[in-house]
Design a protein around this motif. Structure first.
Motif, PDB file in Angstrom:
ATOM      1  N   TYR A 267       0.789  -1.262  -0.102  1.00 15.85           N
ATOM      2  CA  TYR A 267      -0.016   0.010   0.030  1.00 15.85           C
ATOM      3  C   TYR A 267       0.787   1.344  -0.056  1.00 15.85           C
ATOM      4  O   TYR A 267       0.271   2.358   0.192  1.00 15.85           O
ATOM      5  CB  TYR A 267      -0.868   0.045   1.142  1.00 15.85           C
ATOM      6  CG  TYR A 267      -2.004  -1.279   1.360  1.00 15.85           C
ATOM      7  CD1 TYR A 267      -3.030  -1.144   0.309  1.00 15.85           C
ATOM      8  CD2 TYR A 267      -1.541  -2.134   2.050  1.00 15.85           C
ATOM      9  CE1 TYR A 267      -3.700  -2.432   0.496  1.00 15.85           C
ATOM     10  CE2 TYR A 267      -2.323  -3.345   1.893  1.00 15.85           C
ATOM     11  CZ  TYR A 267      -3.499  -3.290   1.381  1.00 15.85           C
ATOM     12  OH  TYR A 267      -4.291  -4.480   1.241  1.00 15.85           O
TER      13      TYR A 267
ATOM     14  N   THR B  24       2.448   2.751  -2.419  1.00 14.14           N
ATOM     15  CA  THR B  24       2.214   3.825  -3.319  1.00 14.14           C
ATOM     16  C   THR B  24       0.801   4.557  -3.338  1.00 14.14           C
ATOM     17  O   THR B  24       0.695   5.289  -4.232  1.00 14.14           O
ATOM     18  CB  THR B  24       2.435   3.165  -4.641  1.00 14.14           C
ATOM     19  OG1 THR B  24       1.633   2.101  -4.783  1.00 14.14           O
ATOM     20  CG2 THR B  24       3.866   2.767  -4.754  1.00 14.14           C
ATOM     21  N   HIS B  25      -0.127   4.050  -2.509  1.00 16.66           N
ATOM     22  CA  HIS B  25      -1.561   4.667  -2.446  1.00 16.66           C
ATOM     23  C   HIS B  25      -1.358   5.934  -1.938  1.00 16.66           C
ATOM     24  O   HIS B  25      -0.925   6.187  -1.025  1.00 16.66           O
ATOM     25  CB  HIS B  25      -2.546   3.888  -1.353  1.00 16.66           C
ATOM     26  CG  HIS B  25      -3.830   4.000  -1.708  1.00 16.66           C
ATOM     27  ND1 HIS B  25      -4.281   5.243  -1.339  1.00 16.66           N
ATOM     28  CD2 HIS B  25      -4.821   3.211  -2.103  1.00 16.66           C
ATOM     29  CE1 HIS B  25      -5.599   5.319  -1.457  1.00 16.66           C
ATOM     30  NE2 HIS B  25      -6.017   3.919  -2.144  1.00 16.66           N
TER      31      HIS B  25
ATOM     32  N   GLN C 258      -3.611   8.240  -0.704  1.00 20.45           N
ATOM     33  CA  GLN C 258      -4.069   8.773   0.373  1.00 20.45           C
ATOM     34  C   GLN C 258      -3.673   7.968   1.547  1.00 20.45           C
ATOM     35  O   GLN C 258      -4.112   8.413   2.821  1.00 20.45           O
ATOM     36  CB  GLN C 258      -5.645   8.396   0.388  1.00 20.45           C
ATOM     37  CG  GLN C 258      -6.487   9.450  -0.872  1.00 20.45           C
ATOM     38  CD  GLN C 258      -7.882   9.044  -0.919  1.00 20.45           C
ATOM     39  OE1 GLN C 258      -8.201   8.001  -0.905  1.00 20.45           O
ATOM     40  NE2 GLN C 258      -8.637  10.052  -1.170  1.00 20.45           N
TER      41      GLN C 258
ATOM     42  N   LYS D 142      -0.146   7.365   2.592  1.00 19.19           N
ATOM     43  CA  LYS D 142       1.281   7.650   2.659  1.00 19.19           C
ATOM     44  C   LYS D 142       1.461   7.849   4.081  1.00 19.19           C
ATOM     45  O   LYS D 142       2.319   7.276   4.656  1.00 19.19           O
ATOM     46  CB  LYS D 142       1.684   8.781   1.781  1.00 19.19           C
ATOM     47  CG  LYS D 142       1.905   8.416   0.326  1.00 19.19           C
ATOM     48  CD  LYS D 142       2.432   9.540  -0.629  1.00 19.19           C
ATOM     49  CE  LYS D 142       2.440   9.237  -2.060  1.00 19.19           C
ATOM     50  NZ  LYS D 142       3.188   7.930  -2.458  1.00 19.19           N
TER      51      LYS D 142
END
Length: 258
Positions: free
Chosen positions: A6, A8-9, A11, A13
């Motif tokens: 996750y 690179t997601h 929202q 980071k």
């Protein structure tokens, strides 16, 4: 591995950085945790749980003045943030004294419509850290009346009896029972099983020691030093070859383990 899925997601980071910091924190790498927490706080959208976590890492490094600022920030966003209240009290224990630390928690309890078992146990933990065990046990009794199923009550109780075993051997059974009560209420935490393993190993009660260790293998098979502990058991049983195999397994998982 899960965090990497996750990372690179857009929202998530800040949350991913905070969780990476928590992972480092629980491994005792506080400086690395601080690096991750600072990254989390620098994101456009901030996971506000990071403030209390960051403060706790600062506290572990004896930077209590800065820690208190971030605990205050965490509590401003969540007035009854448990980590912020207890962490702040632990800072006061380092910088002031036990009365100031306990007063910090009691002040928060006074604002609540009714008492909370977790905060009462927090007071008990402060007294335990200050080596005032009788006072700690008094507050643990209060916590049990409020919520007999709150796990941390029994963990602190076990630690108190464990320390008392040094001079009072009769406390050994109380320590083992307390840690069992903790494990019964928090099945996924290896800590209770490990402590009972250590108690049984000292008594050369190999069967029960092995039983406790097997439970850790069930809930957390890659728990640090788990194979090392099994090696300790085998050494006391005279099974040197099996002990060497366990030490080899430990080194595969933890190659820098001295």
């Amino acid at each position: 591995q899960y965090l990497a899925r996750y990372r690179t997601h857009p929202q998530l980071k800040s949350s991913i950085d905070r969780l990476a910091g928590d992972l480092a924190f629980h491994q005792g790498n506080f400086q690395s945790a601080i690096t991750f927490y600072r990254k989390a706080m620098a994101r456009d959208t901030i996971d506000t749980e990071v403030y209390a976590s960051y403060a706790s890492a600062l506290r572990e490094l004896d930077q209590c003045k800065d820690a208190q600022f971030f605990y205050s920030l965490a509590q401003r966003l969540d007035p009854f943030n448990y980590s912020a209240i207890i962490g702040s009290a632990k800072c006061f224990l380092k910088t002031d004294n036990v009365d100031v630390a306990v007063g910090r928690i009691q002040e928060e309890l006074g604002r609540l419509p009714k008492a909370r078992a977790d905060l009462i146990v927090g007071i008990a933990e402060i007294y335990y850290l200050a080596h005032e065990d009788e006072r700690a046990l008094h507050f643990l009794d209060q916590a049990k009346e409020l919520d007999p199923d709150y796990p941390e009550t029994y963990k602190i109780e076990g630690l108190i009896y464990l320390r008392g075993m040094i001079t009072k051997k009769e406390l050994k059974r109380k320590a083992a029972d307390a840690f069992k009560s903790y494990s019964d209420r928090k099945l996924s935490d290896p800590m209770g099983y490990i402590q009972r393993f250590e108690i049984f190993l000292r008594d050369s009660n190999f069967e029960q020691a092995a039983e406790e260790l097997n439970r850790v293998f069930e809930v957390s098979p890659r728990y640090p030093e788990l194979h090392y502990r099994r090696a300790q058991l085998y050494i006391k049983m005279g099974r040197s070859k099996d002990a060497l195999n366990e030490l080899s397994e430990e080194l595969k998982l933890n190659p820098r383990f001295v």
